[in-house]
Motif scaffolding. Structure first.
Motif, PDB file in Angstrom:
ATOM      1  N   THR A  60      35.547 -53.035  -5.384  1.00 17.88           N
ATOM      2  CA  THR A  60      36.834 -52.640  -5.956  1.00 17.88           C
ATOM      3  C   THR A  60      36.662 -52.113  -7.373  1.00 17.88           C
ATOM      4  N   PHE A  61      35.861 -52.830  -8.176  1.00 16.18           N
ATOM      5  CA  PHE A  61      35.626 -52.394  -9.556  1.00 16.18           C
ATOM      6  C   PHE A  61      35.058 -50.978  -9.586  1.00 16.18           C
ATOM      7  N   VAL A  62      34.013 -50.751  -8.777  1.00 16.94           N
ATOM      8  CA  VAL A  62      33.387 -49.428  -8.766  1.00 16.94           C
ATOM      9  C   VAL A  62      34.380 -48.375  -8.279  1.00 16.94           C
ATOM     10  N   LEU A  63      35.148 -48.727  -7.252  1.00 16.92           N
ATOM     11  CA  LEU A  63      36.090 -47.769  -6.668  1.00 16.92           C
ATOM     12  C   LEU A  63      37.167 -47.373  -7.674  1.00 16.92           C
ATOM     13  N   VAL A  64      37.746 -48.373  -8.372  1.00 13.34           N
ATOM     14  CA  VAL A  64      38.809 -48.080  -9.341  1.00 13.34           C
ATOM     15  C   VAL A  64      38.256 -47.222 -10.479  1.00 13.34           C
ATOM     16  N   CYS A  65      37.119 -47.638 -11.051  1.00 11.92           N
ATOM     17  CA  CYS A  65      36.556 -46.901 -12.194  1.00 11.92           C
ATOM     18  C   CYS A  65      36.168 -45.489 -11.792  1.00 11.92           C
ATOM     19  N   SER A  66      35.509 -45.340 -10.638  1.00 17.05           N
ATOM     20  CA  SER A  66      35.064 -43.996 -10.249  1.00 17.05           C
ATOM     21  C   SER A  66      36.271 -43.127  -9.926  1.00 17.05           C
ATOM     22  N   ASN A  67      37.297 -43.700  -9.304  1.00 17.33           N
ATOM     23  CA  ASN A  67      38.499 -42.933  -9.002  1.00 17.33           C
ATOM     24  C   ASN A  67      39.140 -42.384 -10.271  1.00 17.33           C
ATOM     25  N   VAL A  68      39.284 -43.258 -11.292  1.00 21.87           N
ATOM     26  CA  VAL A  68      39.931 -42.826 -12.532  1.00 21.87           C
ATOM     27  C   VAL A  68      39.094 -41.758 -13.225  1.00 21.87           C
ATOM     28  N   LEU A  69      37.779 -41.976 -13.316  1.00 21.72           N
ATOM     29  CA  LEU A  69      36.928 -41.017 -14.037  1.00 21.72           C
ATOM     30  C   LEU A  69      36.862 -39.682 -13.305  1.00 21.72           C
ATOM     31  N   VAL A  70      36.728 -39.740 -11.964  1.00 13.09           N
ATOM     32  CA  VAL A  70      36.692 -38.499 -11.184  1.00 13.09           C
ATOM     33  C   VAL A  70      37.993 -37.738 -11.385  1.00 13.09           C
ATOM     34  N   SER A  71      39.106 -38.486 -11.389  1.00 14.84           N
ATOM     35  CA  SER A  71      40.402 -37.851 -11.545  1.00 14.84           C
ATOM     36  C   SER A  71      40.537 -37.199 -12.926  1.00 14.84           C
ATOM     37  N   LEU A  72      40.038 -37.892 -13.979  1.00 19.97           N
ATOM     38  CA  LEU A  72      40.113 -37.329 -15.329  1.00 19.97           C
ATOM     39  C   LEU A  72      39.252 -36.074 -15.462  1.00 19.97           C
ATOM     40  N   LEU A  73      38.129 -36.073 -14.740  1.00 20.57           N
ATOM     41  CA  LEU A  73      37.196 -34.952 -14.876  1.00 20.57           C
ATOM     42  C   LEU A  73      37.410 -33.885 -13.819  1.00 20.57           C
ATOM     43  N   ARG A  74      38.491 -33.990 -13.027  1.00 20.76           N
ATOM     44  CA  ARG A  74      38.594 -33.115 -11.863  1.00 20.76           C
ATOM     45  C   ARG A  74      38.700 -31.629 -12.231  1.00 20.76           C
ATOM     46  N   LYS A  75      39.182 -31.330 -13.454  1.00 22.44           N
ATOM     47  CA  LYS A  75      39.294 -29.921 -13.846  1.00 22.44           C
ATOM     48  C   LYS A  75      38.018 -29.416 -14.503  1.00 22.44           C
ATOM     49  N   VAL A  76      37.129 -30.350 -14.879  1.00 21.89           N
ATOM     50  CA  VAL A  76      35.896 -29.970 -15.574  1.00 21.89           C
ATOM     51  C   VAL A  76      34.764 -29.734 -14.591  1.00 21.89           C
ATOM     52  N   ILE A  77      34.733 -30.545 -13.518  1.00 23.13           N
ATOM     53  CA  ILE A  77      33.616 -30.474 -12.570  1.00 23.13           C
ATOM     54  C   ILE A  77      33.760 -29.230 -11.685  1.00 23.13           C
ATOM     55  N   PRO A  78      32.736 -28.360 -11.667  1.00 26.59           N
ATOM     56  CA  PRO A  78      32.809 -27.197 -10.779  1.00 26.59           C
ATOM     57  C   PRO A  78      32.753 -27.635  -9.308  1.00 26.59           C
ATOM     58  N   ALA A  79      33.504 -26.942  -8.471  1.00 31.31           N
ATOM     59  CA  ALA A  79      33.635 -27.354  -7.075  1.00 31.31           C
ATOM     60  C   ALA A  79      32.293 -27.441  -6.358  1.00 31.31           C
ATOM     61  N   LYS A  80      31.365 -26.555  -6.727  1.00 34.88           N
ATOM     62  CA  LYS A  80      30.102 -26.490  -5.971  1.00 34.88           C
ATOM     63  C   LYS A  80      29.217 -27.709  -6.161  1.00 34.88           C
ATOM     64  N   VAL A  81      29.266 -28.323  -7.347  1.00 32.15           N
ATOM     65  CA  VAL A  81      28.377 -29.465  -7.587  1.00 32.15           C
ATOM     66  C   VAL A  81      29.170 -30.769  -7.610  1.00 32.15           C
ATOM     67  N   ARG A  82      30.371 -30.769  -7.037  1.00 29.91           N
ATOM     68  CA  ARG A  82      31.219 -31.951  -7.201  1.00 29.91           C
ATOM     69  C   ARG A  82      30.630 -33.194  -6.537  1.00 29.91           C
ATOM     70  N   ILE A  83      30.010 -33.031  -5.353  1.00 30.49           N
ATOM     71  CA  ILE A  83      29.485 -34.214  -4.674  1.00 30.49           C
ATOM     72  C   ILE A  83      28.396 -34.877  -5.523  1.00 30.49           C
ATOM     73  N   ALA A  84      27.481 -34.048  -6.064  1.00 28.06           N
ATOM     74  CA  ALA A  84      26.419 -34.593  -6.918  1.00 28.06           C
ATOM     75  C   ALA A  84      27.019 -35.286  -8.132  1.00 28.06           C
ATOM     76  N   ALA A  85      28.052 -34.651  -8.728  1.00 30.14           N
ATOM     77  CA  ALA A  85      28.689 -35.249  -9.906  1.00 30.14           C
ATOM     78  C   ALA A  85      29.344 -36.581  -9.539  1.00 30.14           C
ATOM     79  N   TYR A  86      30.037 -36.621  -8.399  1.00 30.66           N
ATOM     80  CA  TYR A  86      30.669 -37.875  -7.967  1.00 30.66           C
ATOM     81  C   TYR A  86      29.616 -38.973  -7.793  1.00 30.66           C
ATOM     82  N   ILE A  87      28.481 -38.603  -7.179  1.00 33.33           N
ATOM     83  CA  ILE A  87      27.452 -39.616  -6.934  1.00 33.33           C
ATOM     84  C   ILE A  87      26.922 -40.182  -8.249  1.00 33.33           C
TER      85      ILE A  87
END
Lengths: 198, 211
Positions: B46-73
């Motif tokens: 849960t901790f990892v899920l909440v933190c990663s969800n918030v950070l991914v959401s904050l960075l969603r306009k910065v991360i280019p679509a092509k490398v998003r999976i690598a960035a999420y990982i």
């Protein structure tokens, strides 16, 4: 550093990794693709081959990364990040190289390769290698044997699943639920090997 | 119901992992030999899920679509490392029990799945609610499965190892060892999945009849 010391011990080490401590049925690694691709025999065989290849390669490379990069630089805490990046990059690389140089094999394995990055058996075996404190060659053998055990369980399970595809069963069990129960009985069968090696 | 509350509560039934959303089965099978392992793993995820969800959401306009999976990982792996270190320092018993499965949270498809399906498209507050709901749903599922397996398989109910362990079945109980061993994990999860499916079918039917 440790590992098996005589030939007999080596044989038991391999049997232990393939059958007794089967990564799929005794250690629960890589269950999502296991239940996902085991409906048909040919996809299961393709997945098994792709997994054997990637786990063996990843086992070697992460070993080198751990002992020649992370440990000398005192960066062991980056293990998780480093390993998952190595695996993701490796899967991409294997895909590109195979597409150019081994098109036949690529066509056979192609669709399964991207799925392997999130197969926890790959990262799992890489981490177990380090945890067991093995020598490089032993780690290589262990990776290959574990992967072979994964492939064996996957192919056996696909064979069973093909047989009962047309069987009548309670509606709520259809699909994944009956798959899990069947996997339980296969795991029970694999426990019979427990007498072979520790 | 407001939309935020909806994002939160859907994790408890509509997309309840691992039953309604059949993902992330490895940790479910591996750590549920005791109730303690179940909720420990659930809260770590849960901790990892909440933190990663918030950070991914904050960075969603910065991360280019092509490398998003690598960035999420990379984002997920960072929080997994934090959890790994925190558990090692503060709850060493749990850390030892979960073993490599803490590090394997990084390849738990639920987390990457939520980053891809939800957090990469929605705002941080909604993503926080989504992550918390699904994480707590996952924790409850693991806790229930761990409880059933432990009570049948060992006769005890460990809420906290070494501090709070109840001998539910009494001393005369012959433990049904199958349930805490590997095969029992598969069978137990399979049967529980079937029961949840059954409840789902019944509820749908009742809802349709009410309309």
């Amino acid at each position: 550093m440790g590992g098996p010391e005589s030939f007999g011990a080596y044989l038991l080490f391999i049997v232990g990794a393939v059958l007794v401590n089967n990564i799929l049925l005794a250690q629960f690694l890589g269950n999502c693709p296991f239940l996902g691709v085991s409906r048909r025999m040919d996809t299961a065989t393709g997945m098994a081959m792709a997994v054997i290849f990637v786990i063996t390669m990843a086992g070697m490379i992460t070993y080198v990364v751990q002992y020649y990069l992370l440990v000398p630089l005192n960066l062991e805490y980056l293990q998780t990040i480093a390993f998952i990046l190595v695996i993701a990059a490796l899967v991409q690389l294997v895909e590109i190289v195979m597409q150019k140089s081994l098109p036949a094999l690529y066509r056979a394995l192609g669709i399964f390769l991207p799925l392997i990055t999130t197969n926890c058996a790959v990262l799992g075996v890489a981490l177990i290698n380090i945890k067991k404190d093995l020598y490089f060659f032993d780690a290589l053998v262990f990776s290959f044997a574990s992967a072979a055990g994964y492939g064996l369980a996957l192919v056996l399970f696909a064979g069973i699943r093909e047989r009962f595809a047309l069987a009548r069963m309670p509606k709520v069990f259809e699909g994944t639920a009956i798959g899990l129960v069947t996997a339980g009985f296969l795991a029970l069968a694999f426990r019979g090997f427990a007498g072979l090696a520790g | 119901m407001s939309s935020l509350a909806k994002e939160f509560t859907k994790g408890f039934w509509d997309v309840l992992p691992p039953f309604r959303l059949v993902l992330g089965l490895c940790p479910v099978l591996a750590v549920t030999a005791t109730a303690f392992g179940g909720w420990g793993m659930g809260l770590a995820t849960t901790f990892v899920l909440v933190c990663s969800n918030v950070l991914v959401s904050l960075l969603r306009k910065v991360i280019p679509a092509k490398v998003r999976i690598a960035a999420y990982i990379v984002i997920i792996a960072t929080f997994v490392t934090i959890v790994d270190m925190m558990l090692k320092a503060f709850v060493p018993d749990l850390h030892k029990m979960l073993g490599i499965f803490i590090q394997l949270i990084v390849v738990n498809c639920i987390i990457l799945g939520r980053a891809e399906a939800f957090a990469g498209k929605r705002g941080p507050v909604a993503s926080f609610a989504d992550g918390l709901g699904i994480g707590l749903g996952f924790t409850i599922s693991l806790f229930v499965l761990g409880t059933i397996r432990e009570i049948l398989g060992s006769g005890t109910w460990t809420l906290y190892k070494g501090l709070l362990s109840i001998n539910v079945m009494g001393d005369a109980y012959q433990p049904f060892k199958f349930m805490v061993a590997a095969p029992g994990a598969f069978v137990g999860l399979g049967v529980m999945l079937a029961i949840i499916t059954l409840i789902g079918i019944r509820l749908d039917r009742k809802k349709r009849r009410a309309q």
